[in-house]
Write a protein that holds these residues in place. Sequence first.
Motif, PDB file in Angstrom:
ATOM      1  N   ILE A 196       0.796  -1.237  -0.109  1.00 51.25           N
ATOM      2  CA  ILE A 196      -0.073  -0.043   0.035  1.00 51.25           C
ATOM      3  C   ILE A 196       0.824   1.276  -0.126  1.00 51.25           C
ATOM      4  O   ILE A 196       0.715   2.383  -0.868  1.00 51.25           O
ATOM      5  N   VAL A 197       1.814   1.275   0.950  1.00 50.91           N
ATOM      6  CA  VAL A 197       2.692   2.417   0.937  1.00 50.91           C
ATOM      7  C   VAL A 197       3.525   2.696  -0.388  1.00 50.91           C
ATOM      8  O   VAL A 197       3.421   3.698  -0.748  1.00 50.91           O
ATOM      9  N   ALA A 198       3.853   1.247  -1.080  1.00 53.21           N
ATOM     10  CA  ALA A 198       4.638   1.422  -2.253  1.00 53.21           C
ATOM     11  C   ALA A 198       3.847   2.133  -3.339  1.00 53.21           C
ATOM     12  O   ALA A 198       4.219   2.960  -4.238  1.00 53.21           O
ATOM     13  N   LEU A 199       2.444   1.841  -3.402  1.00 54.90           N
ATOM     14  CA  LEU A 199       1.426   2.376  -4.349  1.00 54.90           C
ATOM     15  C   LEU A 199       1.319   3.790  -4.276  1.00 54.90           C
ATOM     16  O   LEU A 199       1.462   4.660  -5.309  1.00 54.90           O
ATOM     17  N   ALA A 200       1.309   4.320  -2.880  1.00 54.88           N
ATOM     18  CA  ALA A 200       0.934   5.783  -2.596  1.00 54.88           C
ATOM     19  C   ALA A 200       2.181   6.451  -3.296  1.00 54.88           C
ATOM     20  O   ALA A 200       2.168   7.380  -3.685  1.00 54.88           O
ATOM     21  N   ALA A 201       3.228   5.869  -2.685  1.00 52.55           N
ATOM     22  CA  ALA A 201       4.607   6.645  -2.960  1.00 52.55           C
ATOM     23  C   ALA A 201       4.963   6.768  -4.418  1.00 52.55           C
ATOM     24  O   ALA A 201       5.537   7.642  -5.216  1.00 52.55           O
ATOM     25  N   ALA A 202       4.504   5.827  -5.403  1.00 50.69           N
ATOM     26  CA  ALA A 202       4.753   5.526  -6.878  1.00 50.69           C
ATOM     27  C   ALA A 202       4.029   6.733  -7.302  1.00 50.69           C
ATOM     28  O   ALA A 202       4.467   7.197  -8.575  1.00 50.69           O
ATOM     29  N   THR A 203       2.607   7.150  -6.862  1.00 50.31           N
ATOM     30  CA  THR A 203       2.297   8.012  -7.480  1.00 50.31           C
ATOM     31  C   THR A 203       2.769   9.575  -7.283  1.00 50.31           C
ATOM     32  O   THR A 203       2.603  10.388  -8.277  1.00 50.31           O
ATOM     33  N   ARG A 204       3.635   9.763  -6.304  1.00 50.06           N
ATOM     34  CA  ARG A 204       4.421  10.860  -6.322  1.00 50.06           C
ATOM     35  C   ARG A 204       5.556  10.972  -7.081  1.00 50.06           C
ATOM     36  O   ARG A 204       6.064  12.195  -7.415  1.00 50.06           O
ATOM     37  N   GLU A 205       6.016   9.808  -7.714  1.00 54.57           N
ATOM     38  CA  GLU A 205       7.283   9.964  -8.525  1.00 54.57           C
ATOM     39  C   GLU A 205       6.902   9.582  -9.972  1.00 54.57           C
ATOM     40  O   GLU A 205       7.986   9.571 -10.858  1.00 54.57           O
ATOM     41  N   HIS A 206       5.597   9.443 -10.219  1.00 57.87           N
ATOM     42  CA  HIS A 206       5.332   9.451 -11.679  1.00 57.87           C
ATOM     43  C   HIS A 206       5.487  10.625 -12.357  1.00 57.87           C
ATOM     44  O   HIS A 206       5.239  11.811 -12.070  1.00 57.87           O
ATOM     45  N   PRO A 207       6.045  10.658 -13.706  1.00 58.30           N
ATOM     46  CA  PRO A 207       6.466  11.552 -14.617  1.00 58.30           C
ATOM     47  C   PRO A 207       5.260  12.583 -14.832  1.00 58.30           C
ATOM     48  O   PRO A 207       5.703  13.789 -14.999  1.00 58.30           O
ATOM     49  N   SER A 208       4.200  11.909 -14.561  1.00 59.91           N
ATOM     50  CA  SER A 208       2.894  12.890 -15.193  1.00 59.91           C
ATOM     51  C   SER A 208       2.397  13.731 -14.142  1.00 59.91           C
ATOM     52  O   SER A 208       1.435  14.622 -14.180  1.00 59.91           O
ATOM     53  N   LEU A 240      -3.570  19.093 -21.260  1.00 63.47           N
ATOM     54  CA  LEU A 240      -3.553  19.380 -22.382  1.00 63.47           C
ATOM     55  C   LEU A 240      -3.476  18.086 -23.370  1.00 63.47           C
ATOM     56  O   LEU A 240      -3.965  18.129 -24.658  1.00 63.47           O
ATOM     57  N   ARG A 241      -2.757  17.151 -22.930  1.00 61.80           N
ATOM     58  CA  ARG A 241      -2.628  15.789 -23.850  1.00 61.80           C
ATOM     59  C   ARG A 241      -4.000  14.900 -23.220  1.00 61.80           C
ATOM     60  O   ARG A 241      -4.037  13.560 -23.665  1.00 61.80           O
ATOM     61  N   ARG A 242      -4.875  15.178 -22.383  1.00 58.34           N
ATOM     62  CA  ARG A 242      -6.022  14.587 -21.878  1.00 58.34           C
ATOM     63  C   ARG A 242      -5.623  13.350 -21.063  1.00 58.34           C
ATOM     64  O   ARG A 242      -6.415  12.259 -21.208  1.00 58.34           O
ATOM     65  N   VAL A 243      -4.668  13.306 -20.408  1.00 63.49           N
ATOM     66  CA  VAL A 243      -4.299  12.207 -19.364  1.00 63.49           C
ATOM     67  C   VAL A 243      -5.185  12.183 -18.403  1.00 63.49           C
ATOM     68  O   VAL A 243      -5.515  13.511 -17.619  1.00 63.49           O
ATOM     69  N   ASP A 244      -5.561  11.026 -18.002  1.00 61.36           N
ATOM     70  CA  ASP A 244      -6.599  11.020 -16.787  1.00 61.36           C
ATOM     71  C   ASP A 244      -5.719  10.511 -15.489  1.00 61.36           C
ATOM     72  O   ASP A 244      -4.871   9.635 -15.983  1.00 61.36           O
TER      73      ASP A 244
END
Length: 336
Positions: free
Chosen positions: A235-247, A301-305
């Motif tokens: 769970i912690v890894a999933l939440a942390a990965a959202t902070r490091e995502h390039p988008s 602008l790229r309509r990324v969700d």
Amino acid sequence: MTEMPEPLPPHEVGALARTVLDAVGTVVVGKRDPLELVLAGILAGGHVLLEDLPGLGKTLTARSFAQALGLDFRRLQFTPDLLPADVTGSFLYDQSRHDFTFRAGPIFTNLLLADEINRTPPKTQAALLEAMQEKQVSVEGVTYRLDAPFHVLATANPIEYEGTYPLPEAQLDRFLLRVSFGYPSHEEEWEVLRRRIHRRREEAVIEPVVDAETLLRMQAGLERVVVEDSIGRYIVALAAATREHPSVLVGASPRGSLALLLLSRARAALAGRDYVVPEDVKEVAIPALTHRITLRPEMWLRRVDPAFVVTEVLAATPAPASGAMPSYAGAGGHAS
């Protein structure tokens, strides 16, 4: 209620929850998965944001859950001229007593439907925020506690922005999850019409399955659903990965990982288990995290969700061995 309610065993929580879902399903047609998410949010003690187009059953869902759970229900239509006192209540002068008395607002209930929450100014939204977070309201320096259970089901229209006040990130973060229903299939829509013809009246009434006290015992029972260390780290890894995502400009806060924990426990109980498996976490990740993510401006602008970001994070984060019994479950075992 000051004393802690006696917790129900997780398998009883699941059995009662499935009966509640069956009852709500007699009125809200063909939306079992979103309804499970809404109930999981209530069982986890949180508030739910229903974001969808008009006419897709958001108000009906809130009223149906209130009836099936035996809760006091109020509906508050949010408008641009709504004041904080219209939500919390206010002091009125009582001529017979020559004193001011407090008149409680609609927020003093078990289940509040905050309809079109993004149509009211930030000051009124903030009054609701204190109640959601602190389970209390403050009026002219006096604090009033809200009786448990207290849940807010708020609705918002995702495409109509004229005359609206978008919820700030800090307030969105207070919602445990965000749920959308989507359009029904042709068969489901015909079933809605068929049931309306059959009952010969507009309102559909659901008999209570549980009451407020039993719901509190069900919520307390979720604390007995075991989360093994490897699941917690996942769970912690999933939440942390959202902070490091390039988008992503701002990822999910620790409140996001706490939401994953609470909702995955509720999903486990709904499945009749007293321990969480990785699939429980995966099923609640998108509704629990997408509204907590702020994308970089160029991504709009790229309509990324944001849901696409969470899907990528789920695919890239290795899950622990599924189905393993919790190492510290003790003698409890898992529910039969």
